[in-house]
Design an enzyme around this catalytic site. Structure first.
Site, PDB file in Angstrom:
ATOM      1  N   SER A 298       0.892  -1.073   0.073  1.00 20.42           N
ATOM      2  CA  SER A 298       0.109   0.236   0.205  1.00 20.42           C
ATOM      3  C   SER A 298       0.905   1.343   0.076  1.00 20.42           C
ATOM      4  CB  SER A 298      -0.734   0.149   1.256  1.00 20.42           C
ATOM      5  OG  SER A 298      -2.049   0.772   0.867  1.00 20.42           O
ATOM      6  N   ASP A 309       9.009   4.936 -11.176  1.00 19.34           N
ATOM      7  CA  ASP A 309       8.623   5.668 -12.341  1.00 19.34           C
ATOM      8  C   ASP A 309       8.999   6.932 -12.792  1.00 19.34           C
ATOM      9  OD1 ASP A 309       6.710   3.583 -12.605  1.00 19.34           O
ATOM     10  OD2 ASP A 309       4.750   4.638 -12.330  1.00 19.34           O
ATOM     11  N   LYS A 323      -1.237  -4.321  -2.988  1.00 15.99           N
ATOM     12  CA  LYS A 323      -2.516  -3.254  -2.623  1.00 15.99           C
ATOM     13  C   LYS A 323      -2.494  -2.027  -3.153  1.00 15.99           C
ATOM     14  CE  LYS A 323      -5.275  -1.996   1.373  1.00 15.99           C
ATOM     15  NZ  LYS A 323      -5.320  -0.438   1.041  1.00 15.99           N
TER      16      LYS A 323
END
Length: 440
Positions: A298, A309, A323
Site C-alpha cells: 500500500s 516511475d 494493494k
C-alpha cells in the site's frame, strides 16, 4: 475521517487524505427496479432477524448480531472494507498516532484465519519471529474459525505485560505455538544509520503521523555524518504494511523535485485526485536503492512506485504485496462508530494500477537461499490471494513465483543479503543516479 492504505491492523490502522460523507443515500443513477430489489432484501433481513429473536434456542444479542451483519456486508465487497463499532473507531484513532497497545502485527483475514501482512520492527511479534504470510489459526488454544477479523483482533489485545498464546501455520511447516507478551507499542517509524563507504540507510517501517518528521531527522543525521552528501542512499521498505496517504506523498516528495507522486480515482471518472511533489529534493544526484519484499504494501508501494516511475531510484528485492486501493473512514455519528470503505484505486506516476500485481523490482534478489523444492512449498501470498480482492482493472495478473535472479550463495553467513548487495552496488557504482534519473 481518513483514507486508509492498509488492511486491518493489530495495533495499526492507517489513513491519509479523506473524502467525507454526512449521510448515505440511494445513488440517483440506480433504476427504480434495482431499488425495489434492495427494499425486498431489507424486508427479508428484517423477517430473518424477527425469526431469530423469536425462535432461536437462547435469547440473542441483537446489537451484536446487527453489527456482524453490517460487517459481513462490507467485508463481502473486498478484504479492506468493514464496520468499526464505537470502541474500534476510538482505538483506530489512537493507533494512527503511532503509540498504542498490541502485539505489533498488521493483519487481514483469509480462509477464516488471521493472515499476517507484516510484523512491525521492535515489537513482540517481530522479536518472536512472526513472518509475513503466517496464518494465525488459534488464540489461547481457541480456533479462530468463525470469528470476524475485528473479533480476533480484540481477543489478541489486552493489558500490557499479559501473555497470549497464538498458533501459527507457516507454509512448509507443521503448526506451532508462539507465546507473546503484550506491550504498549511505541513505534518509531523511521530509523537511520551509516553503512560502509558513506552509504546512508533509512528504515521506514510504517507511515504514521510522525513518519515525515522522523525521516527529516534521519536525513539530517546522514547529512552531518557525510558532510552533506552520502555516496549512496538505501530506503528500506521491506515488511512495511502501509500507512497514511499524506505521509506516503510527503516521504516521496523528499526525494523528488516536482511532478506527480500518485493519483487516485474513485467510482466515477471525475473522481480523480493528483498528488504532486514540490520543487527541491534532498541529496539530489545521489543514487538511491529502495528495498521491497512481499510484505511491502500500500503506502510503501506508493513510495516505491513513485521513485521507480520517476526514475529516482532502483528497486531491489522481491515483488511487493499489491494493494492498490484506498479506504476512507466515514464516521456515522455519535456512538455509531464508522465504516471503512474502499473508495478509490491509486495509480503510479506512469498511470499504472498495481492492484493485485505489486511493484516488480528492477533487481530481483532474495534474502534467503531457495531450492526448487523449497520454492514449490512456499504458498504464494499477496493481495490477489485475499478473498473478494479487487481484480486489476487492466486484466493483468500477478507474476507467478519463480526462482529469483539472485540469491545468497550456499556458504553465506551474513544477516541481510539484500542490504549487503545494495551497499555493494552503490559502492561499485553499479547503481547510479544518472542511469535512472528522468525529468519530472
Amino acid at each position: 475521517m481518513r483514507s486508509l492504505l492498509t488492511g486491518a491492523a493489530l495495533g495499526i490502522v492507517l489513513g491519509g487524505s479523506a473524502v467525507g460523507f454526512s449521510a448515505l443515500a440511494w445513488p440517483q443513477e440506480k433504476p427504480a427496479d434495482s431499488r425495489m430489489v434492495t427494499y425486498q432484501q431489507l424486508e427479508l433481513f428484517a423477517e430473518i432477524l424477527a425469526r431469530a429473536r423469536q425462535d432461536y434456542v437462547v435469547e440473542i444479542d441483537e446489537k451484536a448480531a446487527m453489527e456482524s451483519a453490517i460487517n459481513g456486508m462490507l467485508t463481502s465487497l473486498d478484504p479492506h472494507s468493514g464496520y468499526l463499532n464505537p470502541d474500534d473507531f476510538r482505538s483506530m484513532q489512537v493507533q494512527t498516532s503511532g503509540e498504542y497497545g498490541g502485539l505489533g502485527i498488521e493483519v487481514t483475514m483469509e480462509d477464516g484465519f488471521v493472515k499476517v501482512i507484516s510484523p512491525m520492527d521492535g515489537t513482540p511479534a517481530a522479536r518472536a519471529g512472526i513472518q509475513p504470510g503466517d496464518l494465525i489459526t488459534a488464540i489461547n488454544g481457541k480456533p479462530i474459525i468463525g470469528q470476524t477479523l475485528n473479533d480476533a483482533v480484540k481477543e489478541m489485545r489486552g493489558e500490557k505485560g499479559t501473555d497470549i498464546l497464538i498458533t501459527i501455520l507457516r507454509a512448509g511447516e507443521d503448526p506451532f505455538d508462539v507465546t507473546l507478551t503484550r506491550e504498549v507499542i511505541e513505534q518509531k517509524s523511521v530509523t537511520w544509520k551509516m553503512e560502509k563507504n558513506d552509504v546512508g540507510y533509512l528504515r521506514i517501517s510504517s507511515f504514521n503521523e510522525r513518519t515525515t518528521l522522523l525521516l527529516e531527522e534521519g536525513i539530517e543525521g546522514i547529512s552531518k555524518a557525510t558532510g552533506g552528501r552520502p555516496k549512496g542512499l538505501i530506503i528500506d521498505l521491506r515488511n512495511n504494511g502501509g500507512g497514511l496517504l499524506d505521509q506516503a506523498v510527503s516521504v516521496s516528495d523528499m526525494f523528488l523535485s516536482g511532478g506527480e507522486v500518485v493519483s487516485t480515482q474513485g467510482r466515477r471518472a471525475s473522481d480523480v485526485e493528483r498528488y504532486n511533489a514540490r520543487t527541491g529534493e534532498v541529496f539530489k544526484g545521489v543514487p538511491i536503492v529502495v528495498l521491497i519484499n512481499g510484505g511491502s504494501a500500500s503506502a510503501s508501494e506508493i513510495v516505491a512506485g513513485a521513485l521507480k516511475d520517476r526514475g529516482r531510484a532502483t528497486i531491489l528485492g522481491t515483488t511487493s504485496f499489491g494493494k492498490g486501493s484506498v479506504q476512507t473512514v466515514i464516521p456515522l455519528g455519535a456512538d455509531r462508530g464508522a465504516i471503512r470503505l474502499t473508495t478509490a484505486r491509486y495509480y503510479t506516476p506512469s498511470g499504472r494500477s498495481i492492484q493485485a500485481l505489486g511493484i516488480d523490482p528492477d533487481i530481483e534478489i532474495t534474502n534467503t537461499r531457495l531450492t526448487e523444492e523449497e520454492l514449490a512449498k512456499i504458498k504464494r501470498w499477496s493481495e490477489a490471494d485475499l478473498p473478494h480482492a479487487l481484480a486489476n482493472e487492466d486484466g493483468e495478473t500477478r507474476h507467478e513465483m519463480k526462482m529469483p535472479d539472485e540469491q545468497p550463495p550456499e556458504d553465506y553467513k551474513g544477516e541481510d543479503f539484500q542490504l549487503e548487495r545494495a551497499v555493494q552496488m552503490l559502492k561499485e557504482g553499479t547503481v547510479t543516479a544518472s542511469a535512472f534519473q528522468r525529468a519530472g
